[in-house]
Design an enzyme around this catalytic site. Structure first.
Site, PDB file in Angstrom:
ATOM      1  N   ARG A 154      41.588  15.456  24.486  1.00 52.76           N
ATOM      2  CA  ARG A 154      40.148  15.476  24.782  1.00 52.76           C
ATOM      3  C   ARG A 154      39.870  15.198  26.254  1.00 52.76           C
ATOM      4  O   ARG A 154      39.011  15.813  26.867  1.00 52.76           O
ATOM      5  CB  ARG A 154      39.395  14.453  23.918  1.00 52.76           C
ATOM      6  CG  ARG A 154      38.846  15.062  22.655  1.00 52.76           C
ATOM      7  CD  ARG A 154      39.789  14.904  21.527  1.00 52.76           C
ATOM      8  NE  ARG A 154      39.415  15.648  20.342  1.00 52.76           N
ATOM      9  CZ  ARG A 154      40.310  16.156  19.498  1.00 52.76           C
ATOM     10  NH1 ARG A 154      41.602  16.051  19.766  1.00 52.76           N
ATOM     11  NH2 ARG A 154      39.930  16.782  18.416  1.00 52.76           N
ATOM     12  N   ASP A 161      22.839   8.491  15.233  1.00 54.78           N
ATOM     13  CA  ASP A 161      24.247   8.723  15.553  1.00 54.78           C
ATOM     14  C   ASP A 161      24.432   8.542  17.058  1.00 54.78           C
ATOM     15  O   ASP A 161      23.480   8.678  17.831  1.00 54.78           O
ATOM     16  CB  ASP A 161      24.675  10.140  15.138  1.00 54.78           C
ATOM     17  CG  ASP A 161      26.166  10.215  14.864  1.00 54.78           C
ATOM     18  OD1 ASP A 161      26.562  10.210  13.680  1.00 54.78           O
ATOM     19  OD2 ASP A 161      26.952  10.247  15.844  1.00 54.78           O
TER      20      ASP A 161
END
Ligand SMILES: C[S@@+](CC[C@H](N)C(=O)[O-])C[C@H]1O[C@@H](n2cnc3c(N)ncnc32)[C@H](O)[C@@H]1O
Length: 289
Positions: free
Chosen positions: A46, A158
């Site tokens: 990532r 979130d």
């Protein structure tokens, strides 16, 4: 200089264990999510993507830019969007939802009605792409005798901005709706020509989405208190300490008599002893005394 790591697959990674530790500590402090050394490959892949996008050559340079050149947390947000696990679907953990729908909800709404309280507030913490809070909205529409007589507020939050964007659009593929009872499909979804399913506006309207990092102290305090808190399949990514801190915050945010639901592998009792426990149908549920 950092030593090059090799994964079990033999692929070369340009992040060393010291950089990995420094980065995973940083992420832990900011988001509560703990990456163990076995996640080195996952994290490296990532970061490489972010480094490529930013034209940064070394992990150390990237970590420095995160720490010292990101005052508004924009790059941290980009990284977090790549790191979160967002697996979810409608009517996930059906037996648990059944206890909510058939036992906890009727009991709590009867109690509130008897004292003339018609506000019902639910928090879906770590809501991902929206399937959980929308499932709760559908359950309320199915279970409440007179939903118009209730002021229903479902707050869904979130840390990942990408999933919140998808949640607000509320267009779902077959995988997401596989566990929706078949008779609910035409009632709550419109089928699109290419096969996806758009949630109807009457359900969408019941949920408000907010960008909230649950690991940040005080973030929930601004949101008032709740009758039900769902935080399912979120705490598995946290370590014991941040898990306990979060559940303690949920305790404060829950009204007396309100219920908390965690994922089936995340027992409230193991995290904290503050909650009462009782049987609701086939399930043990936790509530604030
Ligand atoms: C596996 S999904 C669970 C979705 C849903 N609750 C369910 O059970 O189907 C976990 C979600 O928690 C979110 N999350 C992780 N850490 C968070 C934090 N510190 N604050 C808010 N959300 C977080 C992730 O972005 C992800 O979307």
């Amino acid at each position: 200089m950092e030593k090059t790591e090799r994964t079990e697959h033999g692929a070369e990674l340009n992040i060393g264990i010291d950089d990995f530790r420094s980065l995973s500590d940083f992420i832990y402090r900011k988001a509560g999510i703990r990456f163990e050394p076995k996640k080195l490959y996952f994290l490296s892949k990532r970061i490489q993507r972010r480094m490529q996008d930013l034209g940064i050559e070394t992990p150390l340079e990237y970590i420095r830019s995160l720490r010292f050149s990101d005052p508004n947390g924009i790059e941290f947000q980009n990284l977090i969007n790549l790191l979160t696990v967002n697996e979810t679907y409608f009517f996930r953990d059906f037996p648990q939802l059944q206890s909510f729908a058939e036992h906890c909800l009727p009991e709590l709404t009867a109690r509130k009605s008897s004292r003339g309280d018609t506000v019902l507030r639910i928090l879906s913490a770590g809501c991902s792409t929206g399937e959980e809070p929308y499932t709760l909205a559908i359950i309320l529409m199915e279970m409440l005798d007179n939903i118009k007589g209730w002021q229903v507020e479902i707050l869904a939050c979130d840390i990942d901005l990408n999933v919140l964007g998808k949640a607000r659009k509320a267009v779902y593929e077959a995988r997401s709706v596989k566990d929706v009872p078949p008779e609910y499909m035409p009632r709550y979804f419109n089928k699109n020509p290419e096969g996806s399913h758009s949630l109807k506006n009457e359900v969408k309207r019941m949920v408000r989405f907010e960008h909230i990092n649950l690991a940040e102290k005080g973030m929930l305090r601004q949101q008032g208190t709740f009758d039900f808190i769902f935080c399912r399949n979120v705490l598995i990514y946290f370590d014991d300490l941040s898990r306990k801190q979060m559940v303690d915050r949920f305790y404060v945010a829950l009204d007396p008599g309100g219920y908390i639901f965690l994922g089936s592998s995340e027992s409230v009792g193991r995290i904290t002893t503050g909650f009462g426990i009782k049987r609701a149908g086939g399930h043990l549920v936790y509530y604030k005394e």
